[in-house]
Structures are given as structure tokens and as C-alpha cells.
Design a protein around this motif. Structure first.
Motif, mmCIF file in Angstrom:
data_model
loop_
_atom_site.group_PDB
_atom_site.id
_atom_site.type_symbol
_atom_site.label_atom_id
_atom_site.label_comp_id
_atom_site.label_asym_id
_atom_site.label_seq_id
_atom_site.Cartn_x
_atom_site.Cartn_y
_atom_site.Cartn_z
ATOM 1 N N LEU A 245 3.413 23.339 -9.739
ATOM 2 C CA LEU A 245 3.155 23.568 -8.319
ATOM 3 C C LEU A 245 4.250 22.974 -7.439
ATOM 4 O O LEU A 245 4.700 23.613 -6.478
ATOM 5 N N THR A 246 4.660 21.777 -7.761
ATOM 6 C CA THR A 246 5.630 21.089 -6.907
ATOM 7 C C THR A 246 7.033 21.677 -7.040
ATOM 8 O O THR A 246 7.763 21.787 -6.046
ATOM 9 N N ALA A 247 7.435 22.073 -8.258
ATOM 10 C CA ALA A 247 8.788 22.609 -8.451
ATOM 11 C C ALA A 247 8.993 23.912 -7.676
ATOM 12 O O ALA A 247 9.996 24.044 -6.940
ATOM 13 N N PRO A 248 8.104 24.932 -7.761
ATOM 14 C CA PRO A 248 8.300 26.122 -6.920
ATOM 15 C C PRO A 248 8.249 25.822 -5.427
ATOM 16 O O PRO A 248 8.996 26.420 -4.640
ATOM 17 N N ALA A 249 7.385 24.867 -5.031
ATOM 18 C CA ALA A 249 7.307 24.536 -3.615
ATOM 19 C C ALA A 249 8.612 23.899 -3.124
ATOM 20 O O ALA A 249 9.133 24.255 -2.047
ATOM 21 N N VAL A 250 9.180 22.958 -3.899
ATOM 22 C CA VAL A 250 10.442 22.316 -3.509
ATOM 23 C C VAL A 250 11.569 23.336 -3.497
ATOM 24 O O VAL A 250 12.430 23.350 -2.586
ATOM 25 N N LEU A 251 11.588 24.226 -4.492
ATOM 26 C CA LEU A 251 12.625 25.247 -4.545
ATOM 27 C C LEU A 251 12.527 26.199 -3.362
ATOM 28 O O LEU A 251 13.559 26.563 -2.749
ATOM 29 N N ALA A 252 11.318 26.588 -3.005
ATOM 30 C CA ALA A 252 11.142 27.474 -1.860
ATOM 31 C C ALA A 252 11.583 26.800 -0.566
ATOM 32 O O ALA A 252 12.242 27.415 0.298
ATOM 33 N N LEU A 253 11.246 25.533 -0.389
ATOM 34 C CA LEU A 253 11.674 24.805 0.817
ATOM 35 C C LEU A 253 13.196 24.681 0.875
ATOM 36 O O LEU A 253 13.811 24.786 1.950
ATOM 37 N N TRP A 254 13.834 24.422 -0.252
ATOM 38 C CA TRP A 254 15.295 24.290 -0.271
ATOM 39 C C TRP A 254 15.979 25.614 0.082
ATOM 40 O O TRP A 254 16.928 25.633 0.870
ATOM 41 N N VAL A 255 15.480 26.731 -0.513
ATOM 42 C CA VAL A 255 16.051 28.044 -0.194
ATOM 43 C C VAL A 255 15.833 28.376 1.274
ATOM 44 O O VAL A 255 16.721 28.910 1.960
ATOM 45 N N ARG A 256 14.676 28.047 1.767
ATOM 46 C CA ARG A 256 14.374 28.313 3.185
ATOM 47 C C ARG A 256 15.292 27.506 4.088
ATOM 48 O O ARG A 256 15.778 28.002 5.127
ATOM 49 N N ALA A 257 15.533 26.254 3.709
ATOM 50 C CA ALA A 257 16.376 25.409 4.559
ATOM 51 C C ALA A 257 17.844 25.794 4.459
ATOM 52 O O ALA A 257 18.594 25.710 5.451
ATOM 53 N N TRP B 213 0.833 -1.211 0.000
ATOM 54 C CA TRP B 213 0.000 0.000 0.000
ATOM 55 C C TRP B 213 0.862 1.253 0.000
ATOM 56 O O TRP B 213 0.578 2.210 -0.708
ATOM 57 N N LEU B 214 1.937 1.266 0.755
ATOM 58 C CA LEU B 214 2.818 2.434 0.793
ATOM 59 C C LEU B 214 3.519 2.640 -0.550
ATOM 60 O O LEU B 214 3.665 3.765 -1.018
ATOM 61 N N ALA B 215 3.951 1.555 -1.174
ATOM 62 C CA ALA B 215 4.617 1.671 -2.473
ATOM 63 C C ALA B 215 3.654 2.197 -3.538
ATOM 64 O O ALA B 215 4.019 3.070 -4.357
ATOM 65 N N ARG B 216 2.443 1.701 -3.514
ATOM 66 C CA ARG B 216 1.461 2.196 -4.490
ATOM 67 C C ARG B 216 1.131 3.665 -4.249
ATOM 68 O O ARG B 216 1.006 4.453 -5.196
ATOM 69 N N GLY B 217 0.975 4.061 -2.989
ATOM 70 C CA GLY B 217 0.714 5.464 -2.703
ATOM 71 C C GLY B 217 1.867 6.362 -3.097
ATOM 72 O O GLY B 217 1.656 7.466 -3.623
ATOM 73 N N LEU B 218 3.110 5.913 -2.869
ATOM 74 C CA LEU B 218 4.268 6.707 -3.268
ATOM 75 C C LEU B 218 4.340 6.855 -4.787
ATOM 76 O O LEU B 218 4.671 7.938 -5.307
ATOM 77 N N PHE B 219 4.000 5.802 -5.498
ATOM 78 C CA PHE B 219 3.995 5.879 -6.956
ATOM 79 C C PHE B 219 2.962 6.892 -7.451
ATOM 80 O O PHE B 219 3.231 7.707 -8.353
ATOM 81 N N ARG B 220 1.786 6.889 -6.857
ATOM 82 C CA ARG B 220 0.756 7.839 -7.259
ATOM 83 C C ARG B 220 1.158 9.271 -6.929
ATOM 84 O O ARG B 220 0.909 10.203 -7.703
ATOM 85 N N LEU B 221 1.784 9.478 -5.798
ATOM 86 C CA LEU B 221 2.253 10.819 -5.448
ATOM 87 C C LEU B 221 3.322 11.300 -6.426
ATOM 88 O O LEU B 221 3.366 12.484 -6.792
ATOM 89 N N THR B 222 4.167 10.382 -6.864
ATOM 90 C CA THR B 222 5.190 10.756 -7.841
ATOM 91 C C THR B 222 4.556 11.167 -9.166
ATOM 92 O O THR B 222 4.970 12.151 -9.802
ATOM 93 N N VAL B 223 3.533 10.422 -9.582
ATOM 94 C CA VAL B 223 2.840 10.765 -10.831
ATOM 95 C C VAL B 223 2.173 12.128 -10.717
ATOM 96 O O VAL B 223 2.257 12.967 -11.633
ATOM 97 N N LEU B 224 1.517 12.393 -9.582
ATOM 98 C CA LEU B 224 0.878 13.694 -9.393
ATOM 99 C C LEU B 224 1.905 14.827 -9.348
ATOM 100 O O LEU B 224 1.674 15.922 -9.870
ATOM 101 N N ALA B 225 3.048 14.570 -8.716
ATOM 102 C CA ALA B 225 4.084 15.603 -8.652
ATOM 103 C C ALA B 225 4.633 15.935 -10.022
ATOM 104 O O ALA B 225 4.913 17.105 -10.339
ATOM 105 N N VAL B 226 4.787 14.906 -10.862
ATOM 106 C CA VAL B 226 5.273 15.166 -12.217
ATOM 107 C C VAL B 226 4.201 15.869 -13.052
ATOM 108 O O VAL B 226 4.499 16.777 -13.845
ATOM 109 N N ARG B 227 2.938 15.461 -12.875
ATOM 110 C CA ARG B 227 1.864 16.074 -13.650
ATOM 111 C C ARG B 227 1.703 17.541 -13.291
ATOM 112 O O ARG B 227 1.518 18.377 -14.179
ATOM 113 N N TYR B 228 1.776 17.850 -12.023
ATOM 114 C CA TYR B 228 1.602 19.231 -11.562
ATOM 115 C C TYR B 228 2.962 19.803 -11.131
ATOM 116 O O TYR B 228 3.111 20.349 -10.040
ATOM 117 N N TRP B 229 3.915 19.733 -12.057
ATOM 118 C CA TRP B 229 5.248 20.222 -11.756
ATOM 119 C C TRP B 229 5.267 21.725 -11.511
ATOM 120 O O TRP B 229 6.123 22.234 -10.790
#
Length: 572
Positions: A53-65, A35-51
Motif C-alpha cells: 500500500l505504501t510503495a504505490p502511494a509514495v510512487l504516485a505522490l513522487w510522480v505527481r510532484a 512520544w513522537l519518536a515512538r509513534g514514528l517508529f510504529r508508523l515505520t513498522v506499519l509502512a514496511v509491513r504494508y509495503w
């Protein structure tokens, strides 16, 4: 009855291979891991589809950190300043490549994908096959200032007309103003156009006038998507149809304005016809090579001269060219007719009307190739008003009073494909009918007709009625003056009643004589029956009593002793 039913054809087995899988015992930790592997796969697909949104969010978190919150705020402010500078420096490119792509992705996620499955099911565009439900695939969404364009991959068995019929339902389902559907280069795709705001709500500013008009695309105005509307005049005739006040005159004047540069250079000649007495087109007299506005016979003569010019030009071009090219020596001739129905249907002189119809028919069927074009406007697009409606390759439908007129102007099925003529939608006609308690099939033209009848009943003149209804001729106004003959109908009804009464009176003596003859016959029959009854009574009263039966005597003689013969025998 056969013992075995045989169906011709190939039988499809229910299960070609029946495989019985063995039962496996799976530990719980393995199920959790799956179940965890399937959920992680779906999250990866959504992250790629809505890049986006995810790319600015990841970039903002990295700059913040890495650098802290102040650096992140500085980066955000720098990006915003760059966007504002881009917008100020070159607004069109910013809207095209910066703002509208962001709006398109946001609206695709929040408006369309969120309700896509339910809307497709409720609008009848989903299907069920082998127990599974399928919906059309949403490919992309593009937004502009006035609306959204949604590209959809259709299901097998669907055509663009199916989407055109459901376009209005889709617009209301997505809470938008209006919807239309059109086909694309791909046979399996359709594009839906939804309006968020009306680009035609305000006055459109005048467009620039080119020195040399482009006959393949004359700029006339603005489309519903905010882009320039261009009209192709080369090799075509143009018909503009619409109700009173819908903007036919604006289209004609926009066309004349677009051709003004050609008129100045001698490449274009404008021949204007205004059956309304010159009220519409008289302001452009300096631009017109010929202007006919009053006498129908004169208008017929001008049209016949145009036919003569067309034939002479065709004779010169025969074997030389298939399409006329405008020159100062051989300019393009454009015949502009305001209210064409006044020439084809409302003229009382039949000979003049036939001359006009014959000339227009020749110009429409033979004039395009030799550079003689007709641009006409009318209110009523019916065939009995304009018999050669189909000879206009280009037809423009403005606000129309009845849904059927949309198909008359734009072709069969045009209204189902989105050409609504937008009168009912603009005024909320259905809601107005419900509020007034009127039947659903009630048309705006019924109000117009009734209003003119009431105006005629008050004693209004024909000229007053023509002004109220916007008609160009007396014949057109007289069509609606049924109320003026109300007294004639009353007189005719009275005459009808009198004739019926006289007929009844004429038929009354014959009926009376028949009744009298019948009564006399009945009386005579009764008298005869009474006489016969009286006679029968008299006969019964005067008859002799019947003699008693003779009894035999002791001596063997007859028993009657009172007869003479008996007395003689007794005495002897």
C-alpha cells in the motif's frame, strides 16, 4: 499439628531481585519527544509491513510532484492496460500471480486482522498467562476463486482438533459460509479453509478420459476448493456412503468413465453388481466383463469366482512381486457394487447371505495386493448392515442423514474436524426444526420412517414402498412396514384384555368363598357371644340373696337364732 508447614519442592520467589528505582524528574519537552519518536517508529513498522500500500502511494505522490497529474494518470492507465492484456493473454498466471495475491492482502487487512483478537477471544482460542492475554498469530492469508486459506501459529497447548471443533464458529464470526481446519508439515501451525462461494452449486462438466488410466489418481470431479478431485485406486478398496439422491451413482459412473480407457486397452476388467435389478448400471453393460443384477445366488457365485481368480493370481505372484502390475494378460479386476447392503443385510436366504459375506471378506482382506479391488456404495453405514466397513481403506462420505454417520464412515472425530456430511447445513435443518416446533434431537430419518409407515397403512404394496424409499430388496422395505401389523397389535391387545378379565373372573369365586367363610365365622362368633351374654343374665337373675352376717348373742353364742340348733338350745 506441626508448628511449621513444610512443602516439598523448590520454592519460586516472588521477586528474586527487588530493585528500587530512583525518581527522576523529566521535563515535558522530553516526554513529547519520546512520544513522537515512538509513534514514528510504529508508523515505520506499519509502512514496511504494508509495503504493497505504501510503495504505490509514495510512487504516485513522487510522480505527481515531479511530472504533474497528467503523467500520473497516464502511468495509471498504462498499468491497467498491462493488467488487462495479461489477463487476456494468460488468465491462469494472471489470477495466480496478479489478482489473487492482491485479494489476499486486502482480505487479510479488512476481514481477518480487523476482527482477529475479538474473534479468538469469543471462540475460546485465546489464553491468559500471568495476567496477560495471548492470541494465536495470524501468519498469512491466501485466496482463490472460492475461498480463503488462513495459516495460523497455534498457542502452546493447542492441537489442530481444537481448531477443527471451532471451525464453524470461526466461519460465522468472519461472516463466511463454511470453515474447516487441517494440520500442516509444521507441528505448531494449522490451516483454516473458509468458503466464500460453493464451487459445486452448478453442474460439473465431464472430465477428459485418459487412454491409460492413472490408478494412483483417477480424476472424478471437482473439490470444494475448485481443484480436481482424484481418487487413488491402486492398492485400495473404496466405499461410497450417502443418503438417497446424494450422488453415489455419479461417483460410481465417474470412476467407470475414468477406467474406460483401461477397459479398451485390456488393462482393466469391470465386474458389476446391481441388486436393484440392473436399473443403475445396465447402461454400461458393454464395458463390463461380468454383470450380475437379478439372482442373489448368481451374485454369490460371481463373487466366489472372483475369490478363485484372486487365489490363483496370488499363487503366481508369490515370491515374485508384492504388488500386482496390470497387463493385458493379467488385468486389474474392479468389482463395482451398487447398494452393498442389499448383498450383506437384506437377502432373506441366510445361506446365500453368508456366502456373499465370506467372499467379500476374503476379497477385501486379500485382494488389494493381487489387483482385485472392490468399489461399493451404500446408504446405511452401520456395522450390522456392513460388518466389514473398516476393511475399506478409502471411504467417501456424501450427504448423510445423521451426524453420527459421518464418524461411522470417515472415522471417529471426523465431524469435529470439519466433515459435516453437509445435509443439515445445506437444508437449514436446525432452523426448520425450530420453525416446526420439533425437539432438537429429531432426525430426518424419523420423517422417512414415519412417512413409510403411513404409506403402508394406506395399503401400499411392498413394491410401492421399495420405490418410495429407494430400497433394493423386499427385506429392506419390510423393515419399515410396522404399520401393516397394526391389526395384529389390536388383536393381541384384545386377547390380552380378555385373558386378564378371565383371570379376574377365575380369581373371583375363591375370593367370594373366603369372604363367605369369614362372614360365617364372624356371624358364629357373634351368636356365641350373644348366647354367653344371655346365659350370664339368667344366672344373675336366678341366684339366692346373700345371708346377712351373724350377730353374737348376749350369752356368748352365735348370733344366728333361726337355725335348728339355736332353737334347741333356747328351748332347753
Amino acid at each position: 499439628m506441626p508448628l511449621i508447614n513444610i512443602i516439598p519442592g523448590e520454592k519460586i520467589p516472588v521477586a528474586p531481585m527487588n530493585v528500587r528505582l530512583p525518581a527522576w524528574r523529566v521535563p515535558g519537552w522530553l516526554l513529547v519527544f519520546w512520544w513522537l519518536a515512538r509513534g514514528l517508529f510504529r508508523l515505520t513498522v506499519l509502512a514496511v509491513r504494508y509495503w504493497w500500500l505504501t510503495a504505490p502511494a509514495v510512487l504516485a505522490l513522487w510522480v505527481r510532484a515531479e511530472y504533474g497529474g497528467l503523467v500520473l494518470a497516464g502511468v495509471v492507465l498504462a498499468v491497467l492496460a498491462g493488467c488487462v492484456g495479461w489477463w487476456r493473454w494468460h488468465r491462469s498466471s494472471w489470477l495466480r500471480f496478479g489478482w489473487y495475491p492482491i485479494v489476499s492482502r486486502v482480505r487479510a487487512l479488512t476481514v481477518f486482522r480487523r476482527r482477529w483478537v475479538s474473534v479468538m477471544a469469543t471462540c475460546g482460542l485465546a489464553t491468559v498467562f500471568a495476567g496477560d492475554r495471548y492470541v494465536p498469530q495470524l501468519l498469512r492469508v491466501r485466496c482463490d476463486r472460492y475461498g480463503d486459506e488462513v495459516t495460523v501459529r497455534m498457542l502452546p497447548g493447542q492441537i489442530p482438533d481444537d481448531w477443527g471443533q471451532a471451525a464453524e464458529r470461526l466461519a460465522y464470526a468472519f461472516r463466511l459460509r463454511q470453515g474447516q481446519a487441517r494440520s500442516t508439515d509444521r507441528p505448531d501451525q494449522v490451516v483454516l479453509r473458509f468458503l466464500r462461494r460453493d464451487p459445486l452449486a452448478g453442474t460439473v462438466a465431464p472430465l477428459p478420459v485418459p487412454a491409460v488410466p492413472d490408478l494412483g489418481g483417477l480424476p472424478l470431479g471437482v473439490r470444494e476448493d475448485g481443484r480436481p478431485y482424484v481418487l487413488r485406486l491402486a492398492g485400495s478398496h473404496v466405499l461410497v456412503a450417502g443418503a438417497t439422491g446424494s450422488g453415489k451413482g455419479s461417483v460410481l459412473w465417474s470412476l467407470i468413465r475414468a477406467l474406460a480407457g483401461g477397459v479398451r486397452s485390456g488393462l482393466v476388467e469391470l465386474w458389476a453388481f446391481d441388486p436393484k435389478g440392473g436399473m443403475e448400471l445396465a447402461a454400461g453393460v458393454p464395458l463390463f466383463a461380468r454383470f450380475a443384477h437379478d439372482d442373489p445366488d448368481g451374485m454369490a457365485g460371481v463373487l466366489e469366482r472372483a475369490v478363485k481368480r484372486m487365489r490363483l493370481r496370488a499363487a503366481r505372484l508369490r515370491g515374485v512381486a508384492r504388488q500386482h502390475t496390470p497387463t493385458p494378460d493379467e488385468p486389474l479386476i474392479v468389482l463395482v457394487v451398487d447398494e452393498l447392503a442389499a448383498l450383506t443385510a437384506y437377502i432373506t436366504d441366510r445361506k446365500v447371505r453368508d456366502r456373499i459375506k465370506e467372499a467379500l471378506g476374503l476379497l477385501l482382506s486379500q485382494g488389494r495386493a493381487v489387483g482385485v479391488h472392490v468399489v461399493a456404495a451404500l446408504q446405511d453405514p452401520r456395522k450390522d448392515v456392513l460388518p466389514f466397513r473398516d476393511l475399506f481403506p478409502t471411504r467417501i462420505g456424501l450427504r448423510l442423514t445423521e451426524p453420527e454417520q459421518v464418524d461411522m464412515v470417515l472415522g471417529d472425530g471426523a465431524r469435529d474436524r470439519g466433515g459435516s456430511g453437509n445435509f443439515r447445513l445445506a437444508v437449514g435443518w436446525a432452523a426448520a426444526l425450530r420453525a416446526a416446533g420439533m425437539p432438537e434431537g429429531f432426525h430426518f430419518h424419523d420423517l422417512r420412517h414415519t412417512g413409510n409407515n403411513l404409506a403402508a397403512a394406506t395399503g401400499a404394496s411392498t413394491r410401492d414402498l421399495m420405490h418410495r424409499m429407494g430400497h433394493a430388496s423386499m427385506r429392506a422395505a419390510l423393515i419399515y412396514q410396522h404399520a401393516n401389523s397394526e391389526r395384529d397389535r389390536e388383536i393381541a391387545d384384545a386377547m390380552d384384555r380378555r385373558m386378564v378379565k378371565q383371570a379376574k373372573r377365575a380369581a373371583a369365586p375363591a375370593k367370594a368363598s373366603k369372604a363367605k367363610d369369614k362372614a360365617s365365622k364372624t356371624k358364629a362368633a357373634k351368636q356365641n357371644a350373644a348366647k354367653e351374654k344371655v346365659a350370664a343374665r339368667k344366672v344373675t337373675k336366678g341366684a339366692k340373696p346373700k345371708r346377712p352376717a351373724r350377730e353374737p348373742a348376749p350369752d356368748g353364742t352365735a348370733g344366728a337364732t333361726g337355725t335348728p340348733m339355736a332353737r334347741k338350745i333356747k328351748a332347753g
